[in-house]
Enzyme design. Structure first.
Site, PDB file in Angstrom:
ATOM      1  N   THR A  12      42.093 -18.661 -49.217  1.00 26.83           N
ATOM      2  CA  THR A  12      43.424 -19.657 -49.837  1.00 26.83           C
ATOM      3  C   THR A  12      43.391 -20.986 -49.000  1.00 26.83           C
ATOM      4  O   THR A  12      43.316 -22.067 -49.256  1.00 26.83           O
ATOM      5  CB  THR A  12      45.157 -19.438 -49.753  1.00 26.83           C
ATOM      6  OG1 THR A  12      45.210 -18.295 -50.831  1.00 26.83           O
ATOM      7  CG2 THR A  12      46.058 -20.407 -49.777  1.00 26.83           C
ATOM      8  N   SER A  59      39.236 -11.775 -53.077  1.00 30.43           N
ATOM      9  CA  SER A  59      39.443 -10.516 -53.346  1.00 30.43           C
ATOM     10  C   SER A  59      37.956 -10.179 -54.107  1.00 30.43           C
ATOM     11  O   SER A  59      38.036  -8.660 -54.804  1.00 30.43           O
ATOM     12  CB  SER A  59      40.601 -10.681 -55.071  1.00 30.43           C
ATOM     13  OG  SER A  59      40.349 -11.769 -55.560  1.00 30.43           O
TER      14      SER A  59
END
Ligand code: ASP
Length: 337
Positions: A12, A59
């Site tokens: 992020t 992920s």
């Protein structure tokens, strides 16, 4: 003056908004880092910046990315005094655990950090996370793999992601923080890693098949039979409380695991706990069937430790012995239980 390598791997912190949601944006992030005045302020360490290719949402990270990050640290080990790895929060605890095992004899700070809000947003927590990680790395006080996030410096292989919403994304339920960053940075030197191998070496992982089973009331163990094949190397069972497990259907699975040399490691579903399979009858079945105790290890540490041990040893008994032994500060010492 210390010199730190900042390694951007994705997550992020370096993402910008696209029509499909936030996505890593290397060009934007690099520019933003080079324009950050605080990183050039007096007293800050010198630094270089590099990024891995491709930049990933964490992920998507797996063994090959851990190996790539570990190799880059090893190649640059003698050039820099420390490393700050910018990484997504989703699997940061796994990567930190993996690196702690991979980087044997590490004697420099390796600090993973990231953010919950991208740096491109006004309220981003990425700025403080990066700057404070750089200050901590620059002091070279803590010479182990850590996560710095939201004011806390935590031992990497003791952490788990706790919150996807709050600014304090990580907890270390069974080990105290190594430092707390308030108005000043308070180091908890008693908690620093004391034992380490004499020589630094990077032991890359093999991509061996590992599984995790979280038990629940009524778990149909017989359906897991196919999982315990000869191909499977290790399984982490997340048991109840101090290592208790429903007995129905369990024994045949454990016997099959033993025949196929699958290492069964028992961790707890309770973040704050130490597995002791001899406390209750419902746990001793595991011990008798040859399972090993993960004691107070996180599931993240147990999984990555299995990868590590299967990559460095062939002998199953040696792997089991080391799974129950503290090798990088990831678990309580046996004598302390
Ligand atoms: N999905 C992001 C990642 O782990 C979440 C984050 O960085 O906070 O890459």
């Amino acid at each position: 003056m210390s010199k730190i390598l900042i390694m951007h791997t994705g997550g992020t912190i370096g993402m910008t908004k696209t029509a499909d949601g936030y996505k890593p944006d290397g060009a934007y992030f690099k520019k933003a880092v080079f324009h950050m005045d605080s990183l050039k302020a007096l007293g800050m360490p010198e630094w270089d910046f590099m990024e891995t290719d491709p930049l990933l949402d964490s992920s998507q990270i797996s063994v090959s990315e851990w190996n790539a990050i570990g190799s880059l640290i090893a190649e640059n080990y003698h050039i820099y005094d420390g490393f700050v790895i910018l990484h997504g929060t989703d699997t940061m605890a796994y990567t930190a655990s993996a690196l702690s095992f991979m980087l044997k004899g590490l004697n420099k700070p390796v600090i993973l950090t990231g953010s919950q809000i991208p740096l491109c947003e006004t309220r981003s927590d990425g700025r403080d996370n990066l700057i404070t990680s750089m200050i901590i790395a620059g002091t070279q006080k803590v010479k182990e793999v850590c996560i710095y996030f939201g004011g806390l410096l935590l031992r990497g292989n003791r952490t788990m992601k706790y919150s996807a919403d709050g600014m304090q994304a990580f907890v270390s339920p069974n080990y105290p923080p190594l430092a707390t960053a308030g108005i000043s940075i308070q180091y908890n030197e008693n908690a620093f890693l004391k034992h380490r191998a004499d020589h630094f070496e990077c032991r890359l992982f093999e991509d061996v098949p590992i599984g995790v089973i979280k038990v629940f009331p009524g778990i149909p163990f017989e359906l897991f039979d196919a999982l315990i094949s000869e191909k499977m190397k290790g399984i982490v069972i997340e048991a109840f409380g101090s290592g208790n497990i429903p007995e129905k259907g369990l024994l045949p699975i454990l016997q099959k695991a033993r025949r196929n040399n699958v290492v069964i490691t028992v961790c707890s579903q309770c973040p704050q706990s130490t597995v002791d399979m001899s406390t209750y009858e419902a746990g001793s079945i595991l011990r008798k069937a040859g399972a090993v105790s993960g004691r107070d290890m996180t599931s993240e540490a147990a999984v990555t430790k299995l990868y590590y041990l299967f990559s460095v040893y062939d002998d199953i008994d040696r792997i089991k012995f080391n799974m129950e032994r503290d090798i990088r500060g990831e678990m309580i010492q046996k004598e302390d239980i």
